[in-house]
Design an enzyme around this catalytic site. Structure first.
Site, PDB file in Angstrom:
ATOM      1  N   ASP A 211       1.868   8.126   0.351  1.00  0.00           N
ATOM      2  CA  ASP A 211       2.920   7.577  -0.104  1.00  0.00           C
ATOM      3  C   ASP A 211       3.188   8.049  -1.586  1.00  0.00           C
ATOM      4  O   ASP A 211       2.304   8.619  -2.440  1.00  0.00           O
ATOM      5  CB  ASP A 211       2.373   6.030  -0.496  1.00  0.00           C
ATOM      6  CG  ASP A 211       3.709   5.390  -0.809  1.00  0.00           C
ATOM      7  OD1 ASP A 211       4.600   5.224  -0.148  1.00  0.00           O
ATOM      8  OD2 ASP A 211       3.601   4.468  -2.000  1.00  0.00           O
ATOM      9  N   GLU A 272       5.073  12.150   1.827  1.00  0.00           N
ATOM     10  CA  GLU A 272       6.135  11.511   1.293  1.00  0.00           C
ATOM     11  C   GLU A 272       6.737  11.928  -0.053  1.00  0.00           C
ATOM     12  O   GLU A 272       5.821  11.582  -1.074  1.00  0.00           O
ATOM     13  CB  GLU A 272       6.274   9.878   1.341  1.00  0.00           C
ATOM     14  CG  GLU A 272       7.471   9.221   1.108  1.00  0.00           C
ATOM     15  CD  GLU A 272       7.572   8.029   0.327  1.00  0.00           C
ATOM     16  OE1 GLU A 272       8.534   7.087   0.614  1.00  0.00           O
ATOM     17  OE2 GLU A 272       6.893   7.641  -0.446  1.00  0.00           O
TER      18      GLU A 272
END
Ligand code: GLC
Ligand code: CA
Length: 560
Positions: A211, A272
């Protein structure tokens, strides 16, 4: 179907994203859970996927849906237990499905043990140094230390008093105030994440989704600098922005790679990272995470020219790094692809979404048709394809969630400028009728619309031409057809039609335009995303083998 030790299994994998809270509820509390996933393993196997990626399932107060993690090495009791996680993993592995978990290294939650310690500790203490605490500006320290913006609030700084702290300092959070950012210049933080990665890898987890991978390293040298504002995500190519995509972040991923490579097969990861394509390749290099999300199609219209250039750039960049690229049409942060493509490209999507979809009409059927055609196109490309739960049903965004039921901090914390991401996170419909359409035995934690029944797994299963059966056939074929990571473009007589083939003679043609396209002579038809036509006249649904004309918003696969 036993898993192989092939260390390249991920390069052209089909990965299905599960949002556990909205997948399947096994105990009637309105929240999807691990046992719910276990109960649907047959369904997952029927999709012929290679892996699932699980959105965070860790203990969390859900200030950001679960991206606010209280404990990185446990399962939220509302979702299950570690033992149930192990059972799920073993059962998925038995049917040949691997598992990615989500690692959230930029920030914990404000309920994490370390943050609680930090708030209780003195300024300058070791406990505070795991996060980013600073004195404020102004005569009495009443102003935030810098201008750093938060994605979910105007400022990335909150005063510690909001968390019960008594020392007049501020702490940094690039997202919600309940998501304090770690200090990645602290070796203790680095070591704790290695421990977390090892914890899951030792249990048998195959991969990690990282993330906000571009934000971990900040320029924390004193005095802290304001961030120069760049439009969008256009951070400098030099890697010296104060907050994002700094060069030092790569040292972290090199160390992670060394850990991943101690496993057999090596553990894999996908970043990401909202950075420019030229910078993305560093994250996806084989010395680092190996792969990165390619989000360019999320912004693209259903348009041949846009698709073509994105495909070319993505393949070129990935190849230069020795990685394979990824294809993504939707995820838990995006308006569902069927809805994006059912809306006229000129519509301001944010305003439209905030109006609950009332300012402009949505062409629901065309949207699903185009999204299915796009899905079959990306499945045929070299690289890894991600599907987000519900895309295989042709689900649309749920637009009319009542204001008092909205959960997303993007809306609640941000002056309500964006209605947020709940519309793509509504619990899946499994059956035509029944309370929560088979999601659970009781209610669903987000309200489901009445049209969910006809888009349920039950309603679409076994129905030739349904989105679900179209996906199932495509995914089964894809598994057999996977070919070396090469692509050849073929000229078409219509600029709104894209045609490419793979080295084994697998051809894929997509019609982005409004006219029928004659593809006679290319090869034997394998599958199509919708009915084909003969001389502009549709054949029966499911009788795809008889036409030679590709209708608008349709993809056909052929074998030459
Ligand atoms: C990522 C996630 C998003 C989350 C944010 C903060 O962008 O995809 O859902 O809000 O990180 O963790
Ligand atoms: Ca439950």
């Amino acid at each position: 179907m036993a898993l192989t030790l092939d260390k390249n299994w991920w390069r052209q994998a089909l990965i299905y994203q599960i949002y556990p809270r909205s997948f399947k509820d096994s105990n009637g509390d309105g929240i999807g859970d691990i046992n719910g996933i276990i109960s649907k393993i047959d369904y997952l196997a029927s999709l012929n996927i290679d892996a699932i990626w699980l959105f965070p399932f860790y203990p969390s107060a859900l200030a950001d849906g679960g991206y606010d993690v209280d404990d990185y090495r446990d399962v939220d009791p509302k979702l299950g237990t570690l033992a149930e996680f192990d059972e799920m993993l073993a059962k998925l592995h038995e049917v040949g499905i691997r598992v990615f978990v989500d690692i959230v290294p930029n920030h914990s939650s404000n309920r994490h043990e370390w943050f609680k310690e930090a708030i209780a500790a003195e300024p300058g203490s070791a406990a505070r140094n795991r996060y980013i605490f600073r004195d404020g500006k102004g005569a009495n320290g009443e102003l935030p230390p810098t201008n750093w913006p938060s994605h979910f609030a105007p400022s990335a700084w909150s005063h510690e008093s909001t968390q019960g702290g008594k020392h007049n300092q501020w702490y940094c959070h690039l997202f919600a105030p309940e998501q304090p950012d770690f200090n990645w210049d602290n070796r203790e933080v680095e070591e704790d994440f290695l421990k977390t990665l090892k914890f899951w890898a030792d249990r048998g987890v195959d991969g990690f989704r990282i993330d906000v991978a571009h934000a971990l390293k900040k320029d924390l040298s004193e005095p802290l600098k304001d961030q120069h504002r760049y439009p969008g995500y256009e951070n400098p190519l030099t890697g010296d922005d104060v907050l994002f995509d700094r060069n030092e972040v790569h040292e972290i991923y090199k160390e992670w790679r060394r850990l991943f490579d101690t496993y057999n097969p090596p553990r894999v990861a996908v970043a990401e990272a909202y950075v420019r394509p030229e910078r993305l390749v560093h994250y996806s290099s084989p010395e680092e995470l190996g792969q990165a999300f390619n989000f360019q199609l999320l912004e693209a219209d259903f348009n041949a020219h846009e698709y073509r250039s994105i495909i070319d750039i993505s393949l070129r960049e990935a190849k230069a790094q020795g990685s394979s690229t990824t294809w993504v049409l939707g995820n838990h942060d995006q308006v569902r692809p069927a809805t994006r493509y059912g809306l006229h490209p000129s519509v301001d999507r944010l305003r439209w979404k905030n109006s609950d979809g009332t300012t402009h009409p949505l062409d629901r059927e065309t949207g699903v048709k185009a999204a299915t055609a796009a899905a079959m196109l990306i499945m045929a490309l070299p690289g890894c394809t991600y599907i987000y739960q519900g895309e295989e049903l042709g689900l649309h965004e749920v637009l009319d969630i009542p204001e008092d039921q909205i959960q997303d901090p993007q809306y609640l914390r941000n002056h309500k400028v964006d209605k947020g991401r709940d519309g793509c996170r509504v619990p899946l419909p499994w059956t035509r009728t029944g309370s929560s359409f088979g999601f659970g035995t009781a209610h669903a934690h987000l309200p489901q619309p009445s049209w969910f029944g006809e888009k349920s797994v039950e309603a679409e299963s076994g129905v030739a031409g349904s989105t679900l059966e179209t996906f199932r056939t495509a995914l089964a074929l894809r598994k057999k057809l996977i070919a070396p990571e090469e692509l050849t473009w073929h000229e078409t007589s219509d600029a709104k039609v894209l045609h490419f083939s793979r080295p084994n003679g697998w051809h894929c043609i997509t019609n982005f335009g409004r006219n029928f396209y004659d593809f006679r002579g290319v090869g034997t038809i394998l599958h199509s995303s919708g009915p084909l036509a003969t001389k502009g006249i549709f054949t029966l649904h499911g009788m795809a083998t008889s036409g030679n004309d590709l209708p608008p918003a349709t993809t056909v696969w052929l074998q030459a």
